[in-house]
Design an enzyme around this catalytic site. Sequence first.
Site, PDB file in Angstrom:
ATOM      1  CE  LYS A   1     -10.709   7.897   4.221  1.00  0.00           C
ATOM      2  NZ  LYS A   1     -10.692   9.302   3.907  1.00  0.00           N
TER       3      LYS A   1
ATOM      4  CD  GLU B   1      -9.234  24.551   5.383  1.00  0.00           C
ATOM      5  OE1 GLU B   1      -7.986  24.606   5.499  1.00  0.00           O
ATOM      6  OE2 GLU B   1      -9.871  23.496   5.505  1.00  0.00           O
TER       7      GLU B   1
ATOM      8  NE  ARG C   1      -5.525  25.642  10.318  1.00  0.00           N
ATOM      9  CZ  ARG C   1      -5.091  24.428   9.994  1.00  0.00           C
ATOM     10  NH1 ARG C   1      -4.919  24.111   8.737  1.00  0.00           N
ATOM     11  NH2 ARG C   1      -4.839  23.556  10.942  1.00  0.00           N
TER      12      ARG C   1
HETATM   13  C1  LIG Z   1      -7.981  22.516   8.349  1.00  0.00           C
HETATM   14  C2  LIG Z   1      -8.907  21.377   8.096  1.00  0.00           C
HETATM   15  N1  LIG Z   1      -9.679  21.377   6.981  1.00  0.00           N
HETATM   16  C3  LIG Z   1     -10.524  20.347   6.751  1.00  0.00           C
HETATM   17  C4  LIG Z   1     -10.628  19.312   7.629  1.00  0.00           C
HETATM   18  C5  LIG Z   1     -11.648  18.219   7.417  1.00  0.00           C
HETATM   19  N2  LIG Z   1     -11.013  16.904   7.245  1.00  0.00           N
HETATM   20  C6  LIG Z   1     -10.953  16.003   8.225  1.00  0.00           C
HETATM   21  S1  LIG Z   1     -10.179  14.615   7.789  1.00  0.00           S
HETATM   22  C7  LIG Z   1      -9.932  15.201   6.238  1.00  0.00           C
HETATM   23  C8  LIG Z   1      -9.222  14.356   5.231  1.00  0.00           C
HETATM   24  C9  LIG Z   1      -7.878  14.031   5.693  1.00  0.00           C
HETATM   25  O1  LIG Z   1      -7.239  13.267   4.722  1.00  0.00           O
HETATM   26  P1  LIG Z   1      -5.865  12.591   5.049  1.00  0.00           P
HETATM   27  O2  LIG Z   1      -5.005  13.520   5.803  1.00  0.00           O
HETATM   28  O3  LIG Z   1      -5.319  12.026   3.802  1.00  0.00           O
HETATM   29  O4  LIG Z   1      -6.262  11.435   6.063  1.00  0.00           O
HETATM   30  P2  LIG Z   1      -7.168  10.144   5.804  1.00  0.00           P
HETATM   31  O5  LIG Z   1      -8.526  10.466   6.299  1.00  0.00           O
HETATM   32  O6  LIG Z   1      -7.142   9.851   4.353  1.00  0.00           O
HETATM   33  O7  LIG Z   1      -6.531   9.097   6.629  1.00  0.00           O
HETATM   34  C10 LIG Z   1     -10.461  16.481   6.078  1.00  0.00           C
HETATM   35  C11 LIG Z   1     -10.442  17.246   4.843  1.00  0.00           C
HETATM   36  C12 LIG Z   1      -9.825  19.366   8.781  1.00  0.00           C
HETATM   37  N3  LIG Z   1      -9.900  18.419   9.717  1.00  0.00           N
HETATM   38  N4  LIG Z   1      -8.987  20.387   8.984  1.00  0.00           N
END
Ligand SMILES: Cc1ncc(C[n+]2csc(CCOP(=O)(O)OP(=O)(O)O)c2C)c(N)n1
Length: 638
Positions: free
Chosen positions: A283, A369, A397
């Site tokens: 990242k 959630e 959700r």
């Molecule tokens: C249902 C839901 N909950 C929370 C989020 C907020 N959110 C956006 S990106 C993220 C982290 C995602 O992590 P990952 O899938 O590992 O992707 P990375 O950013 O590490 O590439 C979160 C929690 C979301 N988009 N959707």
Amino acid sequence: MTDERLLDRIESPHQLRRLDEAQLKRLCDEIRERIIDVVSRRGGHLASNLGIADLTVALHYVFDFAKDRLLWDVGHQCYPHKILTGRNDGFDRLRQAGGVSGFPAPRESEYDLFSTGHAGTAISTAAGLAWADAAAKRNNRVVAVVGDASIVNGLSLEGINNAALLKRQFLIVLNDNSMAIDRTHGALAEALDRVRLTGAYEDFKHSTEHMLERLPLGEEIRDTLRSLRAGLKTTIRGRQVFEPLGINYFGPVDGHDIPGLIRILKRVAEMDRPVLLHVHTQKGRGCEYAVEDPCRFHSPSAHVVKDGQAVFADRARPTWTETFSDVLVAAGEAEEKVLAITAAMPDGAGLVKFREKFPERYIDVGIAEEHAVAMAAGLAKAGAKPVVAIYSTFMQRAFDQVFEEVCLQDLPVVLCMDRAGLVGSDGAVHHGFADIAFLRTLPGITLMAPADAAEMRASLDFALASGKPAAIRYPRDEVPEDLPGECPPFELGRGRTVREGSDATLLCYGAMVEPALAAAELLERDHDMHVGVVNARFAKPLDVTRIARLIQGGKPVLVCEDHAAIGGFGSAVMELAAERGLDASNVRLLGIPDRFISHASRLEQLIETGLDATNMAQTLKDMISRRREKSPGKVRGG
Ligand SMILES: Cc1ncc(C[n+]2csc(CCOP(=O)(O)OP(=O)(O)O)c2C)c(N)n1
């Protein structure tokens, strides 16, 4: 080779195949530079996009997504993809009104299949596409790219459970950077952690086994190999997680080794069954401050880069999130039973201070959630006072858990919903436009919205003391100046008149009180119209006496809410009128109209939907003028 950027020559991903290895690497660096530059000016998702640039180039190199299918989970990591698919020029206006969206957007490009922004959906939608493609005898390939925090989301697991049964090509690329926005949490996250190593594992395993068989070994070397074997055992866990489900597992592979990625993608692309390729990425890759603090630079606001550091402008006022954060810590200090729960968003939801102060009373369940709310119900049943901090849009959700596990049991769970209302540059996928509508249907829940910092505290105190299900909503914005006068404590179903006025009333919920007060000032100053402002405080139960009196008074009442006009606070007001047989012809509703609102600044969106002070004033002025025309004798106090 000229100084010209390769990026400027790429109009379509097909052109990637004309580039050699060195050029592909250079292109990835250029993509990262472009993202760093644009995000510094526009704000947006930085660290994840820097990490996924090489993987994106490799995917577009191997597949032809003009006919193959590419699904991004969440979609916040789609910037390199947008840059490569004809949107590099438009990328300059990332997340701005009329510019490129920060999430996949089919309106922008045939390369974006779904508008997404919520985690966990890609495998399911990809499975649907794959199923339909197979039924139609299309032989295009389907790829879902999912992050390590999103693949453990319940919906992803439901998708895997079903997709594993597909009898055709189906590729899940697990983009594993060991992070959600913050650190990942949970047993599955830990299992992935144990699998995590860079390099080509399969090759490593074969060569080591070969060595073990053949070599005459000294003890020292044996020990080393034993520990290497122990390491290998952990690498097999990736298989242990996915292969019993019928998904062939490959990896982990280095997500920044472009030739290596291309090689393995070419291999797995040919497989006619469900396959998961585990890719390890970093990242923030290529940007020191983002690598050092990937959480802060997950989605930074606009900033200036000075001496290799990102510098953010000071804000005039604290945000609602910051205010909530302080109020929650105070509540935690006052009452030991208070616990805070987040679904992978400690920073965004304002729980970092609480986590520092009360680590043993803080729970991060990961992107889950539904589980967060159901678990809160369990905690409440066992005597705790859980506060679940989830953005309004993601609370959608957990509707069923709020219904069954919380409200049906009448348990004291407090839902704190940040980003309620229009959210600005994240756009349509993230607006919190529906929480009042869906929560209002649930018997026994109390719905509140504070209008200033003191009310944030008072509403949380009230919720925690009530011993009942309760929800509090507040927007992605700065907290306005304190309302005039002392903040009276919250009393169930009682609003607060914050300005008297004899010509009409602005009946407002939460964040709308501030622009309403400004609108009332404007009307007085420019039109000698005297408008009252009522801060409703509660969308459920309503302040029945005060609101019925307003409606019965016959003077114009403009109901304002930062929520869909359908089903929200205004609907509750009209239901009250209908229930009591009141003539509500003097009432108008102002809320988010029945369409999806695109990305722009929050203020631009408020203006677009008529929820800013000037528009409120104009709407109410028209209502007052019409009334005066109709009954000239009844002006001012009549
Ligand atoms: C249902 C839901 N909950 C929370 C989020 C907020 N959110 C956006 S990106 C993220 C982290 C995602 O992590 P990952 O899938 O590992 O992707 P990375 O950013 O590490 O590439 C979160 C929690 C979301 N988009 N959707």
